[in-house]
Design an enzyme around this catalytic site. Sequence first.
Site, PDB file in Angstrom:
ATOM      1  N   ASN A 148       0.871  -1.175   0.000  1.00  0.00           N
ATOM      2  CA  ASN A 148       0.000   0.000   0.000  1.00  0.00           C
ATOM      3  C   ASN A 148       0.911   1.229   0.000  1.00  0.00           C
ATOM      4  O   ASN A 148       1.531   1.537   1.001  1.00  0.00           O
ATOM      5  CB  ASN A 148      -0.894  -0.038   1.256  1.00  0.00           C
ATOM      6  CG  ASN A 148      -1.727   1.216   1.419  1.00  0.00           C
ATOM      7  OD1 ASN A 148      -1.746   2.077   0.544  1.00  0.00           O
ATOM      8  ND2 ASN A 148      -2.417   1.310   2.548  1.00  0.00           N
ATOM      9  N   TRP A 149       0.955   1.886  -1.147  1.00  0.00           N
ATOM     10  CA  TRP A 149       1.899   3.005  -1.292  1.00  0.00           C
ATOM     11  C   TRP A 149       1.389   4.283  -0.622  1.00  0.00           C
ATOM     12  O   TRP A 149       2.102   5.285  -0.571  1.00  0.00           O
ATOM     13  CB  TRP A 149       2.192   3.280  -2.766  1.00  0.00           C
ATOM     14  CG  TRP A 149       2.956   2.190  -3.469  1.00  0.00           C
ATOM     15  CD1 TRP A 149       3.330   0.971  -2.966  1.00  0.00           C
ATOM     16  CD2 TRP A 149       3.448   2.226  -4.816  1.00  0.00           C
ATOM     17  NE1 TRP A 149       4.016   0.248  -3.907  1.00  0.00           N
ATOM     18  CE2 TRP A 149       4.099   0.990  -5.058  1.00  0.00           C
ATOM     19  CE3 TRP A 149       3.394   3.165  -5.848  1.00  0.00           C
ATOM     20  CZ2 TRP A 149       4.694   0.689  -6.289  1.00  0.00           C
ATOM     21  CZ3 TRP A 149       3.989   2.869  -7.075  1.00  0.00           C
ATOM     22  CH2 TRP A 149       4.632   1.644  -7.284  1.00  0.00           C
ATOM     23  N   LYS A 150       0.144   4.262  -0.170  1.00  0.00           N
ATOM     24  CA  LYS A 150      -0.456   5.436   0.498  1.00  0.00           C
ATOM     25  C   LYS A 150      -0.235   6.702  -0.345  1.00  0.00           C
ATOM     26  O   LYS A 150      -0.233   6.622  -1.560  1.00  0.00           O
ATOM     27  CB  LYS A 150       0.085   5.555   1.925  1.00  0.00           C
ATOM     28  CG  LYS A 150      -0.139   4.254   2.717  1.00  0.00           C
ATOM     29  CD  LYS A 150       0.056   4.392   4.191  1.00  0.00           C
ATOM     30  CE  LYS A 150      -0.182   3.041   4.871  1.00  0.00           C
ATOM     31  NZ  LYS A 150      -0.058   3.100   6.322  1.00  0.00           N
TER      32      LYS A 150
ATOM     33  N   GLY B 203       2.669   2.039  10.898  1.00  0.00           N
ATOM     34  CA  GLY B 203       3.618   3.142  10.782  1.00  0.00           C
ATOM     35  C   GLY B 203       4.336   3.475  12.073  1.00  0.00           C
ATOM     36  O   GLY B 203       4.975   4.506  12.195  1.00  0.00           O
TER      37      GLY B 203
ATOM     38  N   GLU C  91      -6.775   4.403   8.033  1.00  0.00           N
ATOM     39  CA  GLU C  91      -6.571   5.846   7.779  1.00  0.00           C
ATOM     40  C   GLU C  91      -7.816   6.452   7.150  1.00  0.00           C
ATOM     41  O   GLU C  91      -8.139   7.611   7.417  1.00  0.00           O
ATOM     42  CB  GLU C  91      -5.315   6.044   6.912  1.00  0.00           C
ATOM     43  CG  GLU C  91      -4.055   5.806   7.734  1.00  0.00           C
ATOM     44  CD  GLU C  91      -2.888   5.214   6.963  1.00  0.00           C
ATOM     45  OE1 GLU C  91      -2.887   5.256   5.722  1.00  0.00           O
ATOM     46  OE2 GLU C  91      -1.967   4.686   7.615  1.00  0.00           O
TER      47      GLU C  91
ATOM     48  N   SER D 114       3.581  -2.387  10.267  1.00  0.00           N
ATOM     49  CA  SER D 114       5.037  -2.484  10.426  1.00  0.00           C
ATOM     50  C   SER D 114       5.618  -3.831   9.978  1.00  0.00           C
ATOM     51  O   SER D 114       6.521  -4.368  10.626  1.00  0.00           O
ATOM     52  CB  SER D 114       5.435  -2.165  11.875  1.00  0.00           C
ATOM     53  OG  SER D 114       5.040  -0.832  12.207  1.00  0.00           O
TER      54      SER D 114
ATOM     55  N   HIS E  75      -9.514   1.092   4.943  1.00  0.00           N
ATOM     56  CA  HIS E  75      -8.231   1.198   5.649  1.00  0.00           C
ATOM     57  C   HIS E  75      -8.420   2.082   6.880  1.00  0.00           C
ATOM     58  O   HIS E  75      -9.211   3.027   6.859  1.00  0.00           O
ATOM     59  CB  HIS E  75      -7.176   1.786   4.709  1.00  0.00           C
ATOM     60  CG  HIS E  75      -5.798   1.714   5.276  1.00  0.00           C
ATOM     61  ND1 HIS E  75      -5.334   2.612   6.213  1.00  0.00           N
ATOM     62  CD2 HIS E  75      -4.801   0.824   5.071  1.00  0.00           C
ATOM     63  CE1 HIS E  75      -4.095   2.274   6.544  1.00  0.00           C
ATOM     64  NE2 HIS E  75      -3.752   1.196   5.874  1.00  0.00           N
TER      65      HIS E  75
ATOM     66  N   GLU F 217      -5.252  -5.126  10.467  1.00  0.00           N
ATOM     67  CA  GLU F 217      -4.207  -4.129  10.700  1.00  0.00           C
ATOM     68  C   GLU F 217      -4.474  -3.427  12.025  1.00  0.00           C
ATOM     69  O   GLU F 217      -5.276  -2.494  12.078  1.00  0.00           O
ATOM     70  CB  GLU F 217      -4.211  -3.088   9.570  1.00  0.00           C
ATOM     71  CG  GLU F 217      -3.966  -3.668   8.194  1.00  0.00           C
ATOM     72  CD  GLU F 217      -3.422  -2.614   7.227  1.00  0.00           C
ATOM     73  OE1 GLU F 217      -2.402  -2.888   6.610  1.00  0.00           O
ATOM     74  OE2 GLU F 217      -4.002  -1.525   7.110  1.00  0.00           O
TER      75      GLU F 217
ATOM     76  N   GLY G 255       2.913  -1.182   4.268  1.00  0.00           N
ATOM     77  CA  GLY G 255       2.964   0.244   3.965  1.00  0.00           C
ATOM     78  C   GLY G 255       4.391   0.672   3.671  1.00  0.00           C
ATOM     79  O   GLY G 255       4.930   0.444   2.586  1.00  0.00           O
ATOM     80  N   GLY G 256       5.041   1.271   4.685  1.00  0.00           N
ATOM     81  CA  GLY G 256       6.373   1.860   4.526  1.00  0.00           C
ATOM     82  C   GLY G 256       7.379   0.986   3.792  1.00  0.00           C
ATOM     83  O   GLY G 256       8.078   1.461   2.880  1.00  0.00           O
TER      84      GLY G 256
HETATM   85  P1  13P Z   1       3.121   0.200   7.712  1.00  0.00           P
HETATM   86  O1  13P Z   1       3.629  -1.064   7.074  1.00  0.00           O
HETATM   87  O2  13P Z   1       3.854   1.435   7.246  1.00  0.00           O
HETATM   88  O3  13P Z   1       3.014   0.088   9.183  1.00  0.00           O
HETATM   89  O4  13P Z   1       1.616   0.405   7.153  1.00  0.00           O
HETATM   90  C1  13P Z   1       0.734  -0.647   7.234  1.00  0.00           C
HETATM   91  C2  13P Z   1      -0.483  -0.297   6.446  1.00  0.00           C
HETATM   92  O5  13P Z   1      -1.230   0.574   6.826  1.00  0.00           O
HETATM   93  C3  13P Z   1      -0.724  -1.023   5.199  1.00  0.00           C
HETATM   94  O6  13P Z   1      -1.989  -0.763   4.694  1.00  0.00           O
END
Ligand code: 13P
Length: 249
Positions: free
Chosen positions: A9-11, A173, A97, A213, A95, A167, A234-235
């Site tokens: 997920n590149w956000k 994050g 967020e 993470s 998600h 999640e 994510g990251g």
């Molecule tokens: P991180 O891997 O940066 O913690 O993010 C997880 C995430 O929200 C994937 O959708």
Amino acid sequence: MRKPILAGNWKMYKKVGEAIKLISELKIKVQDVKDREIIVCPAYTVLNKVKEIIKDSNIKIGAQDVYWEEKGAFTGEISPDMLKDIGCDYVIIGHSERRHYFGETDDTVNRKLKAAFNSGLLPIVCVGETLREREQNLTFKVIEKQVHDGLKGLEDALIPKLIIAYEPVWAIGTGKTATPEEAQEVHKFIRDFLKRMYGEGSSNVIRILYGGSVKPENISQLMSQEDIDGGLVGGASLDAESFSKIVKY
Ligand code: 13P
């Protein structure tokens, strides 16, 4: 056997040039991977470009959100058909967020989920508890409500195609991963719940991904758990080297 899914997920990262660089590097690094599904979910602005680069590769593409209406005067929104039209296969829905910053609820998740399926997109539905909810021992209650209300009224035949991502909000994050045992406990809870709702046949094939993470250093241990079928990253998906290591855990 459930085929593992490793999804990035590149956000709200990666402008056009950066996205082209990342996906071009990733495509080469994972070209020999056959026994797992690889998905990237870039921002809307680069979906088309990324799709062009991965065509004929083993990488599939997903969007990070979608609206539930087919078309109309909904300024700023993107329909499931529009995503399908540019070659999207998957879409992330609900998600944390989106839930926390943009007011999404289990009801909007439910509408989006049905609309996605109607257009032939495969939804990745996210659920997860906050730190406060975990500390108050509300994790299972929160997850059960999110899964139950999110899937409400969905045709039984669609259930096996569903992908769920657990999640925990406190792990996103933050660098603080759930331990493999903590994650497994919730994944098993979700699978048992699905079994009660939809029967063993469906619950056995639904893929449940862990997100929060995920890193090259912890993916193998997470994947060794019985009910963890993949990762939503994510990251660590923003760098071709680290995401390819995760894919090849
Ligand atoms: P991180 O891997 O940066 O913690 O993010 C997880 C995430 O929200 C994937 O959708």
